[in-house]
Design a protein around this motif. Structure first.
Motif, PDB file in Angstrom:
ATOM      1  N   GLU A 212      -2.727   7.948   8.115  1.00 33.65           N
ATOM      2  CA  GLU A 212      -2.989   8.761   7.044  1.00 33.65           C
ATOM      3  C   GLU A 212      -2.509   7.943   5.736  1.00 33.65           C
ATOM      4  OE1 GLU A 212      -1.431  12.488   7.311  1.00 33.65           O
ATOM      5  OE2 GLU A 212      -2.256  13.061   9.392  1.00 33.65           O
ATOM      6  N   LYS A 213      -1.556   7.347   5.750  1.00 36.11           N
ATOM      7  CA  LYS A 213      -0.934   6.740   4.574  1.00 36.11           C
ATOM      8  C   LYS A 213      -1.845   5.414   4.114  1.00 36.11           C
ATOM      9  CE  LYS A 213       3.919   7.920   4.960  1.00 36.11           C
ATOM     10  NZ  LYS A 213       5.056   7.342   5.418  1.00 36.11           N
ATOM     11  N   ALA A 214      -2.383   4.691   5.250  1.00 36.90           N
ATOM     12  CA  ALA A 214      -3.275   3.715   4.871  1.00 36.90           C
ATOM     13  C   ALA A 214      -4.519   4.157   4.231  1.00 36.90           C
ATOM     14  CB  ALA A 214      -3.620   3.065   6.356  1.00 36.90           C
ATOM     15  N   VAL A 215      -5.142   5.303   5.017  1.00 37.91           N
ATOM     16  CA  VAL A 215      -6.156   5.915   4.089  1.00 37.91           C
ATOM     17  C   VAL A 215      -5.875   6.216   2.585  1.00 37.91           C
ATOM     18  CG1 VAL A 215      -7.662   8.042   4.130  1.00 37.91           C
ATOM     19  CG2 VAL A 215      -7.280   6.824   6.337  1.00 37.91           C
ATOM     20  N   GLU A 216      -4.699   6.833   2.556  1.00 30.88           N
ATOM     21  CA  GLU A 216      -4.227   7.343   1.128  1.00 30.88           C
ATOM     22  C   GLU A 216      -4.321   6.102   0.173  1.00 30.88           C
ATOM     23  OE1 GLU A 216      -0.161   9.281  -0.880  1.00 30.88           O
ATOM     24  OE2 GLU A 216      -0.756   9.724   1.215  1.00 30.88           O
ATOM     25  N   TRP A 217      -3.547   4.876   0.953  1.00 30.87           N
ATOM     26  CA  TRP A 217      -3.365   3.643  -0.055  1.00 30.87           C
ATOM     27  C   TRP A 217      -4.990   3.206  -0.355  1.00 30.87           C
ATOM     28  CZ3 TRP A 217      -5.129  -1.223   0.483  1.00 30.87           C
ATOM     29  CH2 TRP A 217      -4.420  -2.297  -0.549  1.00 30.87           C
ATOM     30  N   LEU A 218      -5.997   3.351   0.509  1.00 30.94           N
ATOM     31  CA  LEU A 218      -7.098   2.961   0.499  1.00 30.94           C
ATOM     32  C   LEU A 218      -7.826   3.673  -0.687  1.00 30.94           C
ATOM     33  CD1 LEU A 218      -8.563   1.993   4.045  1.00 30.94           C
ATOM     34  CD2 LEU A 218      -8.017   0.406   2.115  1.00 30.94           C
ATOM     35  N   ARG A 219      -7.573   4.904  -1.081  1.00 26.03           N
ATOM     36  CA  ARG A 219      -8.084   5.776  -1.771  1.00 26.03           C
ATOM     37  C   ARG A 219      -7.287   5.834  -3.351  1.00 26.03           C
ATOM     38  NH1 ARG A 219     -10.543  10.989   0.058  1.00 26.03           N
ATOM     39  NH2 ARG A 219     -11.881  10.109   2.119  1.00 26.03           N
ATOM     40  N   THR A 220      -6.333   5.245  -3.327  1.00 31.60           N
ATOM     41  CA  THR A 220      -5.478   5.368  -4.453  1.00 31.60           C
ATOM     42  C   THR A 220      -5.694   4.317  -5.409  1.00 31.60           C
ATOM     43  OG1 THR A 220      -3.827   6.485  -3.218  1.00 31.60           O
ATOM     44  CG2 THR A 220      -2.813   5.409  -5.434  1.00 31.60           C
ATOM     45  N   PRO A 221      -5.958   4.326  -6.884  1.00 37.25           N
ATOM     46  CA  PRO A 221      -6.201   3.152  -7.647  1.00 37.25           C
ATOM     47  C   PRO A 221      -4.898   2.278  -7.859  1.00 37.25           C
ATOM     48  CG  PRO A 221      -6.731   5.384  -8.884  1.00 37.25           C
ATOM     49  CD  PRO A 221      -6.144   5.507  -7.475  1.00 37.25           C
ATOM     50  N   ASN A 222      -5.203   1.003  -7.788  1.00 42.03           N
ATOM     51  CA  ASN A 222      -4.279   0.100  -7.506  1.00 42.03           C
ATOM     52  C   ASN A 222      -4.212  -0.985  -8.629  1.00 42.03           C
ATOM     53  OD1 ASN A 222      -2.979  -2.543  -6.526  1.00 42.03           O
ATOM     54  ND2 ASN A 222      -3.092  -1.667  -4.429  1.00 42.03           N
ATOM     55  N   ARG A 223      -3.092  -1.351  -9.509  1.00 46.40           N
ATOM     56  CA  ARG A 223      -2.848  -2.050 -10.608  1.00 46.40           C
ATOM     57  C   ARG A 223      -3.489  -3.530 -10.275  1.00 46.40           C
ATOM     58  NH1 ARG A 223       2.879  -1.532 -13.008  1.00 46.40           N
ATOM     59  NH2 ARG A 223       3.193  -1.666 -10.981  1.00 46.40           N
ATOM     60  N   ALA A 224      -3.100  -3.977  -9.096  1.00 42.32           N
ATOM     61  CA  ALA A 224      -3.544  -5.462  -8.515  1.00 42.32           C
ATOM     62  C   ALA A 224      -5.139  -5.718  -8.575  1.00 42.32           C
ATOM     63  CB  ALA A 224      -2.876  -5.760  -7.342  1.00 42.32           C
TER      64      ALA A 224
ATOM     65  N   TYR B  39      -9.527  -1.863   7.087  1.00 44.89           N
ATOM     66  CA  TYR B  39      -8.954  -0.485   7.507  1.00 44.89           C
ATOM     67  C   TYR B  39      -7.761  -0.750   8.572  1.00 44.89           C
ATOM     68  CZ  TYR B  39      -7.980   3.919   9.686  1.00 44.89           C
ATOM     69  OH  TYR B  39      -7.332   4.990  10.516  1.00 44.89           O
ATOM     70  N   ALA B  40      -8.061  -1.408   9.645  1.00 50.82           N
ATOM     71  CA  ALA B  40      -7.076  -1.902  10.698  1.00 50.82           C
ATOM     72  C   ALA B  40      -6.013  -2.746  10.058  1.00 50.82           C
ATOM     73  CB  ALA B  40      -7.987  -2.504  11.768  1.00 50.82           C
ATOM     74  N   ASN B  41      -6.338  -3.632   9.255  1.00 49.74           N
ATOM     75  CA  ASN B  41      -5.321  -4.560   8.531  1.00 49.74           C
ATOM     76  C   ASN B  41      -4.182  -3.586   7.652  1.00 49.74           C
ATOM     77  OD1 ASN B  41      -3.812  -6.495   7.308  1.00 49.74           O
ATOM     78  ND2 ASN B  41      -5.637  -7.386   6.606  1.00 49.74           N
ATOM     79  N   ALA B  42      -5.039  -2.580   6.994  1.00 47.46           N
ATOM     80  CA  ALA B  42      -4.173  -1.501   6.236  1.00 47.46           C
ATOM     81  C   ALA B  42      -3.166  -0.600   7.101  1.00 47.46           C
ATOM     82  CB  ALA B  42      -5.003  -0.492   5.294  1.00 47.46           C
ATOM     83  N   VAL B  43      -3.767  -0.275   8.182  1.00 46.48           N
ATOM     84  CA  VAL B  43      -2.948   0.451   9.278  1.00 46.48           C
ATOM     85  C   VAL B  43      -1.882  -0.152   9.868  1.00 46.48           C
ATOM     86  CG1 VAL B  43      -3.079   1.714  11.501  1.00 46.48           C
ATOM     87  CG2 VAL B  43      -4.781   2.221   9.735  1.00 46.48           C
ATOM     88  N   GLU B  44      -2.127  -1.698  10.065  1.00 44.06           N
ATOM     89  CA  GLU B  44      -1.133  -2.164  10.654  1.00 44.06           C
ATOM     90  C   GLU B  44      -0.093  -2.749   9.682  1.00 44.06           C
ATOM     91  OE1 GLU B  44      -0.790  -6.939  11.899  1.00 44.06           O
ATOM     92  OE2 GLU B  44      -2.616  -5.937  12.831  1.00 44.06           O
ATOM     93  N   MET B  45      -0.198  -3.014   8.270  1.00 46.73           N
ATOM     94  CA  MET B  45       0.739  -3.254   7.273  1.00 46.73           C
ATOM     95  C   MET B  45       1.412  -2.119   6.832  1.00 46.73           C
ATOM     96  SD  MET B  45       0.620  -6.316   6.860  1.00 46.73           S
ATOM     97  CE  MET B  45      -0.829  -7.542   8.042  1.00 46.73           C
ATOM     98  N   ILE B  46       0.610  -0.971   6.757  1.00 46.92           N
ATOM     99  CA  ILE B  46       1.549   0.364   6.247  1.00 46.92           C
ATOM    100  C   ILE B  46       2.027   1.039   7.467  1.00 46.92           C
ATOM    101  CG2 ILE B  46       1.088   2.396   4.894  1.00 46.92           C
ATOM    102  CD1 ILE B  46      -1.282   0.898   3.340  1.00 46.92           C
ATOM    103  N   GLY B  47       1.375   0.880   8.668  1.00 46.25           N
ATOM    104  CA  GLY B  47       2.244   1.419   9.726  1.00 46.25           C
ATOM    105  C   GLY B  47       1.555   3.106  10.002  1.00 46.25           C
TER     106      GLY B  47
END
Length: 144
Positions: free
Chosen positions: A100-112, A89-97
């Motif tokens: 809220e967007k980090a949480v949204e990214w973690l909850r969204t299906p990802n092709r990769a 989670y902390a990594n996602a917040v750091e990368m996405i900035g």
């Protein structure tokens, strides 16, 4: 990844009982067992219920509820899994900035991840590494 950022996700000084600044301090705390309140703090950051997070951590809901009410500690293994999810989670917040967007990214299906949600991969070490790999690619502008 900053140890302080991970500690903040887990509730910081208020929940952990002291300021954690170095990786070895966090490792000692994991071996001793994190306070159960760190799970509630992480659930709040991820905007999920304690029941959802307890499943990801492999802690029966009744056990977690009892530990929260008695202000007891997690086992070393449960603490390790909790820190792993907090690290991602902390990594996602750091990368996405943005939290809220980090949480949204973690909850969204990802092709990769074969159409799976990153959050659903965090129950295993290999899944967490795959999510962190994607976050690393995002940081360096590699298509994922």
């Amino acid at each position: 990844m900053e140890t302080e950022a991970i500690a903040a996700v887990l509730g910081g000084r208020k929940v952990l009982g002291k300021a954690i600044k170095k990786p070895d301090e966090l490792a000692r705390l994991v071996r001793k067992g994190l306070p159960a309140g760190s799970v509630a703090a992480l659930a709040e950051k991820l905007d999920v219920g304690n029941a959802v997070l307890s499943r990801k951590l492999g802690i029966p809901q009744r056990t977690l509820t009892r530990r929260l009410s008695q202000h007891s500690r997690l086992t070393a293994a449960e603490s390790d899994r909790t820190v792993r999810i907090a690290r991602v989670y902390a990594n996602a917040v750091e990368m996405i900035g943005d939290e809220e967007k980090a949480v949204e990214w973690l909850r969204t299906p990802n092709r990769a991840l074969g159409g799976e949600r990153p959050l659903d991969q965090l129950d295993t070490d290999l899944g967490s590494r795959a999510v962190e790999d994607i976050l690393g690619r995002i940081a360096y502008g590699v298509y994922s």
